[in-house]
Enzyme design. Structure first.
Site, PDB file in Angstrom:
ATOM      1  N   ASP A 119       0.839  -1.257  -0.106  1.00 13.07           N
ATOM      2  CA  ASP A 119       0.099  -0.114  -0.042  1.00 13.07           C
ATOM      3  C   ASP A 119       0.854   1.084   0.080  1.00 13.07           C
ATOM      4  O   ASP A 119       1.851   1.451   0.781  1.00 13.07           O
ATOM      5  CB  ASP A 119      -0.898  -0.011   1.366  1.00 13.07           C
ATOM      6  CG  ASP A 119      -2.026   1.080   1.063  1.00 13.07           C
ATOM      7  OD1 ASP A 119      -3.061   0.533   0.924  1.00 13.07           O
ATOM      8  OD2 ASP A 119      -1.652   2.302   1.188  1.00 13.07           O
ATOM      9  N   ARG A 536      -1.451  -0.277  -6.143  1.00 11.64           N
ATOM     10  CA  ARG A 536      -2.209  -1.332  -6.829  1.00 11.64           C
ATOM     11  C   ARG A 536      -1.457  -1.992  -8.020  1.00 11.64           C
ATOM     12  O   ARG A 536      -1.466  -1.293  -9.022  1.00 11.64           O
ATOM     13  CB  ARG A 536      -3.669  -0.794  -7.035  1.00 11.64           C
ATOM     14  CG  ARG A 536      -3.756  -0.078  -8.264  1.00 11.64           C
ATOM     15  CD  ARG A 536      -5.230   0.430  -7.974  1.00 11.64           C
ATOM     16  NE  ARG A 536      -5.681   1.114  -6.935  1.00 11.64           N
ATOM     17  CZ  ARG A 536      -6.349   2.166  -6.715  1.00 11.64           C
ATOM     18  NH1 ARG A 536      -7.062   2.800  -7.793  1.00 11.64           N
ATOM     19  NH2 ARG A 536      -6.683   3.104  -5.643  1.00 11.64           N
TER      20      ARG A 536
HETATM   21  C1  MIC Z   1      -5.105   4.093  -1.973  1.00  9.37           C
HETATM   22  O1  MIC Z   1      -5.109   4.717  -1.091  1.00  9.37           O
HETATM   23  O2  MIC Z   1      -5.096   4.285  -3.259  1.00  9.37           O
HETATM   24  C2  MIC Z   1      -4.970   2.396  -1.761  1.00  9.37           C
HETATM   25  C3  MIC Z   1      -6.395   1.993  -2.279  1.00  9.37           C
HETATM   26  O3  MIC Z   1      -4.928   2.462  -0.342  1.00  9.37           O
HETATM   27  C4  MIC Z   1      -3.936   1.939  -2.635  1.00  9.37           C
HETATM   28  C5  MIC Z   1      -3.939   0.391  -2.523  1.00  9.37           C
HETATM   29  C6  MIC Z   1      -4.786  -0.277  -3.235  1.00  9.37           C
HETATM   30  O4  MIC Z   1      -5.022   0.335  -4.493  1.00  9.37           O
HETATM   31  O5  MIC Z   1      -5.462  -1.406  -2.700  1.00  9.37           O
HETATM   32  C7  MIC Z   1      -2.548   2.380  -1.928  1.00  9.37           C
HETATM   33  O6  MIC Z   1      -2.437   3.730  -1.811  1.00  9.37           O
HETATM   34  O7  MIC Z   1      -1.461   1.871  -2.372  1.00  9.37           O
HETATM   35 FE1  SF4 Z   2      -5.140   5.100   3.469  1.00 12.39          FE
HETATM   36 FE2  SF4 Z   2      -5.409   4.342   0.894  1.00 12.39          FE
HETATM   37 FE3  SF4 Z   2      -7.156   3.560   2.972  1.00 12.39          FE
HETATM   38 FE4  SF4 Z   2      -7.267   5.947   1.977  1.00 12.39          FE
HETATM   39  S1  SF4 Z   2      -7.607   3.944   0.649  1.00 12.39           S
HETATM   40  S2  SF4 Z   2      -7.500   5.193   4.107  1.00 12.39           S
HETATM   41  S3  SF4 Z   2      -5.102   6.324   1.515  1.00 12.39           S
HETATM   42  S4  SF4 Z   2      -4.898   3.079   2.816  1.00 12.39           S
END
Ligand code: MIC
Ligand code: SF4
Length: 643
Positions: A119, A536
């Protein structure tokens, strides 16, 4: 010459290469974290490596993203993740226990150690003196298997903090100020090491807000020293034995230096649709907002929620907006309940959500059409909130609270006293009952796989020549949210590449998947900072599944570039940026002699534009390790070859 803390920690973990900016290095990994949206692939890949148990000190599998459970998919994923964690020796943080970064900071962070997480906001734990780096799920799987993490040794940017925050300024304004100065690509290839007299005025969760959102600079990571404030935090978490002092030497040198006088900062906001569209709040005060969300891994600590609760105490959220609050962890949730903050929030009309990512990734709370939503989050890319017709403004929780009261971006000069003080707790409520420890080695555990869980596709060896149509030409700063959108409809498909690939570029160009299939794959042309944002790897795997062979761009964001290599897709940059304008969607391109170019070290190769009858040069400069990985068709086949 003295050492900064990045050099100190890297020195202790270095297994390959020389610690000099730009050199290829490999470091051992102490801890890993995964979350459910990236974790299923990471664990499927770990299983494919046929290594019975994780080899790290600590690996934790969190469930925090895919929480809506509007169908069976997410629940199936959760069950798979729980059973596989148990089997392979990882801890499992159950849904409801909180956002991975907040929980990891509270319960697992350890100064001086290296954490790798699937992440992009993994750097949150840099607030506790760790080197914490975000990477693709496959890199995490390799680290769980005991493999080192390979990277180009970053430049260390020393951020010297002076003075202390005053009035309505908050830790969030430190990182917004850096984004204002450096932009979303200003941190690529860099680690931000905070130091100086201002550091001690910030507690660990404030520091974690800053290191968390360093991800938006494109930075490899950000880190604070581990000092007496870190010790206080770890002791209050009942983990004082893990404290270790980690300070820069007096005469530590940095590759670059930035100075921020905390006392001169003012409240800032990032306007739609980029975290670097930063302006002083006073310039936009009075702008109407229709929603306020407090939460996300950036700003959902006990401190943040208590400040918000106290600002709202005895008052109601403005009638023309919707106000949502997401506690970052169950610990935070219990603590605000215990101290009365939750009661104030409920009384103010806040819509209290479970401890999870929630609205940050478009899982509910999509704002109304044509509206502005004020959020204490870290990303405001267009469409990420679930609607392309709404804009998101990023600010500190304090400013969000005032906004919730007023229904507009607030004018803080009307509140001369500043926000109420919230002291860090001397003792947090400690209860790890929602973190399931792994089964004992040898214990029989059945891994449960639902029908949504499909194996991760694997690429072929990288061919010596690539011919294909330009499937898409993009502008600058394309995010992985643009490439592979999230949100409540798409996120449940993260464990099913054939299905999720139907959504590649769906916000930018809904015809993309059909076009890619029609032409049996092809090439993408990108602008600067292609693939910024989320880690991702689906933004590489799903286009690979559709036949993507190469991306040629002006420049790449770090994690996405690695993900492309990890899945055998060639990332090349224009030797001369002006050639970008000479390529159009539908052009037929040919790259030849790829292997020799990669072996030559400089990675220079000629591309023939058959449609236009022109030629231009591109460069795919890969490290030795990256070259071996991509030639093998990606990291999974490479790791298997090595085994
Ligand atoms: C995001 O904040 O965009 C996410 C969702 O946490 C992503 C991970 C994901 O796409 O599952 C991230 O920041 O790496
Ligand atoms: Fe943090 Fe990504 Fe979750 Fe948002 S989607 S709270 S940025 S880990």
């Amino acid at each position: 010459m003295g050492k900064n803390i990045v050099q100190k920690i890297f020195n202790e973990h270095l297994v390959q290469g020389k610690l000099a900016p730009g050199e290829e290095i490999a470091v051992t990994v102490d801890q890993t974290l995964t979350q459910d949206a990236t974790g299923t692939m990471a664990y499927l890949q770990f299983e494919a490596m046929a290594i019975p148990r994780v080899k790290t000190k600590v690996s934790v599998s969190y469930v925090d993203h895919n929480m809506l459970q509007t169908g069976f998919e997410n629940a199936d994923d959760h069950r798979y993740l729980q059973s596989v964690a148990l089997k392979v020796g990882a801890f499992f943080s159950r849904p409801g226990n909180g956002i991975c970064h907040q929980v990891h900071l509270e319960r697992f962070s350890a100064p001086g150690q290296i954490l790798l997480g699937s992440d992009s906001h993994t750097p949150t734990c840099g607030g506790a003196g760790m080197i914490a780096i975000g990477a693709g799920g496959l890199d995490i799987a390799v680290a769980m298997a005991g493999g080192a993490f390979h990277l180009k040794c970053p430049n260390v940017v020393g951020v010297r903090l002076e003075g202390r925050l005053t009035g309505w300024t908050s830790a969030k304004d430190v990182i917004l100020e850096l984004l204002r100065r450096l932009t979303v690509k200003g941190g690529v290839g860099k680690i931000f090491a905070y130091h100086g007299p201002g550091v001690k005025s910030l507690d660990v969760t404030q520091r974690a807000t800053i290191t968390n959102m360093g991800a938006e600079l494109g930075a490899t990571t950000s880190i604070f020293p581990s000092d007496e404030r870190t010790r206080d935090f770890l002791e209050a978490q009942g983990r004082g034995q893990l404290w270790r002092e980690m300070l820069p030497d007096e005469d530590a040198a940095y590759d670059e230096l930035v100075v921020i006088d905390l006392s001169k900062l003012e409240p800032l906001v990032a306007m739609p649709h980029s975290p670097d569209a930063v302006v002083p709040l006073k310039d936009v005060a009075g702008t109407k907002i229709q929603q306020v969300c407090v939460g996300s891994c950036t700003n959902s600590s006990y401190h943040d929620l208590m400040v918000v609760a106290q600002i709202l105490k005895g008052k109601k959220a403005h009638p023309e907006l919707s106000f949502a609050v997401t506690p970052g962890s169950r610990q935070v949730f219990e603590m605000i309940a215990d101290s009365g903050g939750l009661k104030e929030l409920i009384a103010s009309g806040a819509r209290i959500l479970e401890s999870a990512c929630g609205p940050c990734i478009g899982m509910g709370q999509v704002p109304p059409t044509g509206s502005l939503s004020l959020r204490s989050f870290n990303r405001n890319f267009k469409g990420r909130c679930g609607s392309k017709e709404a804009g998101v403004i990023l600010a500190s929780p304090e400013i969000c609270a005032l906004g919730a009261l007023e229904g507009v971006l607030p004018d803080v000069s009307r509140y001369p006293g500043g926000p109420p003080e919230v002291a860090p707790p001397r003792r947090f409520i400690i209860d790890d009952g929602m973190i399931i420890p792994p089964a004992a080695p040898g214990e029989e555990v059945e891994v449960v796989r639902g029908p949504n869980i499909k194996p991760c596709p694997v690429n072929q060896n990288l061919p010596d020549s690539i011919e294909g149509k330009v499937l898409l030409v993009t502008g600058d700063n394309i995010t992985t949210d643009d490439i592979m959108p999230a949100g409540s409809k798409v996120l449940p498909l993260r464990s099913n590449i054939p299905k999720i690939s139907e959504h590649v570029f769906s916000n930018l160009d809904p015809e993309f998947p059909a076009r890619a299939r029609q032409h049996k794959g092809g090439i993408i042309i990108g602008g600067n900072n292609y693939g910024q944002g989320s880690s991702r790897e689906h933004a590489a795997i799903a286009p690979m599944y559709l036949g993507l062979k190469a991306v040629i761009s002006k420049s790449f964001a770090r994690i996405h570039r690695s993900n492309l290599i990890n899945f055998g897709i060639l990332p090349a940059v224009f030797a001369s940026e002006s050639d970008y304008a000479g390529v159009a969607q539908g052009d037929e391109l040919a790259l030849e002699g790829i292997h020799a170019a990669l072996q030559s070290g400089d990675g220079a190769m000629t591309v023939t534009n058959k449609s236009k009858g022109t030629k231009f040069k591109v460069v795919a400069k890969l490290s030795d390790y990256e070259r071996e990985v991509i030639l093998a068709g990606g990291l999974l086949p490479f790791t298997k070859l090595k085994a």
